[in-house]
Scaffold this active site. Structure first.
Site, mmCIF file in Angstrom:
data_model
loop_
_atom_site.group_PDB
_atom_site.id
_atom_site.type_symbol
_atom_site.label_atom_id
_atom_site.label_comp_id
_atom_site.label_asym_id
_atom_site.label_seq_id
_atom_site.Cartn_x
_atom_site.Cartn_y
_atom_site.Cartn_z
ATOM 1 N N ARG A 78 0.852 -1.185 0.000
ATOM 2 C CA ARG A 78 0.000 0.000 0.000
ATOM 3 C C ARG A 78 0.890 1.238 0.000
ATOM 4 N NH1 ARG A 78 -2.553 3.107 4.715
ATOM 5 N NH2 ARG A 78 -3.938 4.515 3.601
ATOM 6 N N HIS A 121 -2.883 10.923 0.812
ATOM 7 C CA HIS A 121 -2.347 10.655 2.150
ATOM 8 C C HIS A 121 -1.727 11.968 2.656
ATOM 9 C CE1 HIS A 121 -1.017 7.158 4.884
ATOM 10 N NE2 HIS A 121 -0.676 8.243 5.514
ATOM 11 N N GLU A 161 -7.560 8.605 6.274
ATOM 12 C CA GLU A 161 -7.839 9.201 7.576
ATOM 13 C C GLU A 161 -8.351 10.640 7.521
ATOM 14 O OE1 GLU A 161 -4.428 8.654 10.122
ATOM 15 O OE2 GLU A 161 -4.671 6.490 10.145
ATOM 16 N N ASN A 168 -7.484 1.740 9.839
ATOM 17 C CA ASN A 168 -6.177 1.909 10.475
ATOM 18 C C ASN A 168 -6.380 1.840 11.980
ATOM 19 O OD1 ASN A 168 -5.258 2.353 7.914
ATOM 20 N ND2 ASN A 168 -4.794 4.529 8.194
ATOM 21 N N TYR A 214 -4.465 1.539 15.789
ATOM 22 C CA TYR A 214 -3.240 1.578 16.592
ATOM 23 C C TYR A 214 -3.491 1.335 18.074
ATOM 24 C CZ TYR A 214 -0.779 3.127 12.498
ATOM 25 O OH TYR A 214 -0.221 3.165 11.245
ATOM 26 N N GLU A 260 -3.551 -0.212 8.097
ATOM 27 C CA GLU A 260 -2.381 0.163 8.902
ATOM 28 C C GLU A 260 -2.536 -0.432 10.290
ATOM 29 O OE1 GLU A 260 -1.504 4.370 9.249
ATOM 30 O OE2 GLU A 260 -1.839 4.682 7.110
HETATM 31 C C1 FCB Z 1 -1.424 7.121 10.709
HETATM 32 C C2 FCB Z 1 -0.968 7.609 9.362
HETATM 33 C C3 FCB Z 1 0.357 7.044 8.912
HETATM 34 C C4 FCB Z 1 1.329 6.904 10.053
HETATM 35 C C5 FCB Z 1 0.694 6.235 11.246
HETATM 36 C C6 FCB Z 1 1.614 6.038 12.417
HETATM 37 O O1 FCB Z 1 -2.299 8.037 11.262
HETATM 38 O O2 FCB Z 1 -1.919 7.301 8.382
HETATM 39 O O3 FCB Z 1 0.837 7.848 7.869
HETATM 40 O O4 FCB Z 1 1.904 8.108 10.356
HETATM 41 O O5 FCB Z 1 -0.423 6.954 11.661
#
Ligand code: FCB
Length: 450
Positions: free
Chosen positions: A80, A124, A169, A296, A298, A350
């Protein structure tokens, strides 16, 4: 149980790695590239933690072939990446830049020649500065510019792509870029934030329609950042706060995309701050059906009405970004989405972590990252088991890169980058991921043989 993880995924599940243009390409002015809002923002004193910029980054623009070999060496199915809009259309409108288009063509063809699917993101975050000078995403004019850009890219590369994504995002662009000024273009204006959110969604819907009308058969979608919101306690005030935070961060985008309406809280705010923003037909356009959804993930979000919850005292491990490591949140999030909306195939576009990577004798023993990846992949397996239409998973990131306002200090790569020499070194996590994907593939062959 651990060793069985690869058995929990179907044969057609896609394993990949992800990057974005501004974070890796460098070559900030090469071949007539135009300025982006991130080029400009990096020059604002204090904007980037280590006062760095994207001028060189991972020098990927000049190292394309060896980086393609690097990706291939991981044995992944998919890569990607994003296109830097000001590279291919320096002013964000009108003239196209042939040299840069040829670069992305080499990238896409180089992936395909190595048996890797190209997954392209159009936006992006690195909007052409020339468009920012005319209001950027606060302006409805940018919506049409984006549709033209999408069509131009489709005409050049479309039939060779595995998927096409409009925006990465939108919440981050809107809120971090326009409400708290933490990201480019660095505004602090809630009205602008709502305008940006709406124009991103609208441009997404219009681009999907225009691409389909143009004969684009590549699956098209959008990538959203999401964190499930949990109340810090059972107190009604905390529960209400978690619900509100969820609306303001997640449902602001998912409700219009899947249900064709804004949550009432957001609709009321738009009405108060910019009553003519949403025009008749906009919401129907935004709800144009998606072929795929990128998520995405985290960390989770914990809400307390009085703001007393602190991640430092939650007892969970924290990444180098200070984000809690909480894999079950990914399963919870996917189940919640599945219960709320009619989902298209979902890819985790992500997932990964920044850690302080110990480098010993030229090796990087990043056990924390490997654990992070393994537990989150297991969380995806659990969502799959419970019926969520999961299609793929991509690690953020292929290699260490420019982490926006954090500069180069935060390393998310499964490949280490020595910025002085531009040498790439596979970290232990890359070896683990490569072996894991290989096991998935081996089982794929076994399944086909039966
Ligand atoms: C996300 C972004 C990516 C990267 C990660 C850690 O928000 O899409 O570009 O910076 O965080």
């Amino acid at each position: 149980m651990k060793t069985d993880l690869h058995r929990q995924f179907p044969a057609n599940f896609t394993w990949g790695v992800a990057t974005s243009a501004f974070q890796i390409e460098g070559a900030a002015t090469a071949d007539g590239k135009g300025e982006s809002i991130w080029d400009r923002f990096c020059r604002v004193p204090g904007a980037i933690a280590d006062a760095s910029d994207g001028d060189r980054a991972c020098d990927h623009y000049n190292r394309l072939d060896s980086d393609l070999d690097l990706i291939a060496s991981l044995g992944v199915d998919a890569y990607r990446f994003s296109i830097a809009w000001p590279r291919v259309q320096p002013l964000g409108a009108g003239e196209w830049n042939e040299a840069s288009l040829a670069f992305y063509e080499r990238l896409v063809d180089g992936l395909r020649a190595r048996g890797i699917q190209p997954h392209l993101t159009l936006n992006h975050w690195d909007l052409p500065q020339a468009l920012q000078d005319r209001g950027g995403w606060t302006s409805r004019e940018t919506v049409q510019r984006f549709v033209d850009y999408a069509l131009g890219i489709h005409r050049r590369l479309g039939d060779r792509l595995a998927t096409l994504t409009t925006h990465n995002e939108p919440w981050v662009i809107a809120v971090l870029g326009h409400e708290n000024g933490y990201f480019a273009p660095g505004l602090k204006d809630r009205r602008a934030t709502l305008q940006v959110g709406h124009h991103l969604l609208l441009s997404h819907g219009l681009a999907l329609q225009a691409l389909r009308a143009d004969g684009c058969r590549v699956p098209k979608g959008i990538v959203l950042n999401m964190a499930p919101a949990y109340p810090a306690t059972d107190a009604p005030a905390d529960i209400a706060r978690a619900n509100l935070d969820d609306i303001r961060a997640r449902r602001w985008f998912t409700d219009p995309l899947f249900l064709g309406r804004y949550p009432q809280v957001i609709a009321d705010e738009i009405q108060a701050l910019d009553p003519t923003l949403v025009r008749p037909g906009d919401l129907a356009t935004i709800a144009t059906p998606l072929d795929h959804l990128g998520v995405n993930y985290y960390t989770r979000h914990v809400a307390s009405a009085d703001g007393s919850f602190k991640v430092e005292s939650s007892g969970l491990p924290l990444t180098d970004m200070g984000w809690e490591v909480y894999a079950p949140g990914l399963t919870d999030l996917l189940l919640q989405l599945h219960a709320q909306y009619p989902l298209p195939p979902v890819t985790i576009t992500e997932n990964g972590g920044a850690f302080k990577d110990p480098v010993t004798d030229g090796q990087v023993h990043d056990a924390d990252r490997t654990d992070y990846l393994r537990t989150h992949i297991a969380a995806v397996a659990e969502a799959l088991r419970q019926g969520v239409p999961m299609a793929g998973y991509m690690v953020w990131s292929l290699m260490d890169n420019f982490e926006w306002a954090s500069g180069y200090a935060k390393r998310f790569g499964i490949v280490h980058v020595d910025y002085a020499t531009q040498q790439r070194t596979l970290k232990d996590s890359a070896h683990w991921y490569r072996d894991f994907v290989a096991r998935c593939r081996a089982q794929r062959c076994a399944t086909t043989a039966i």
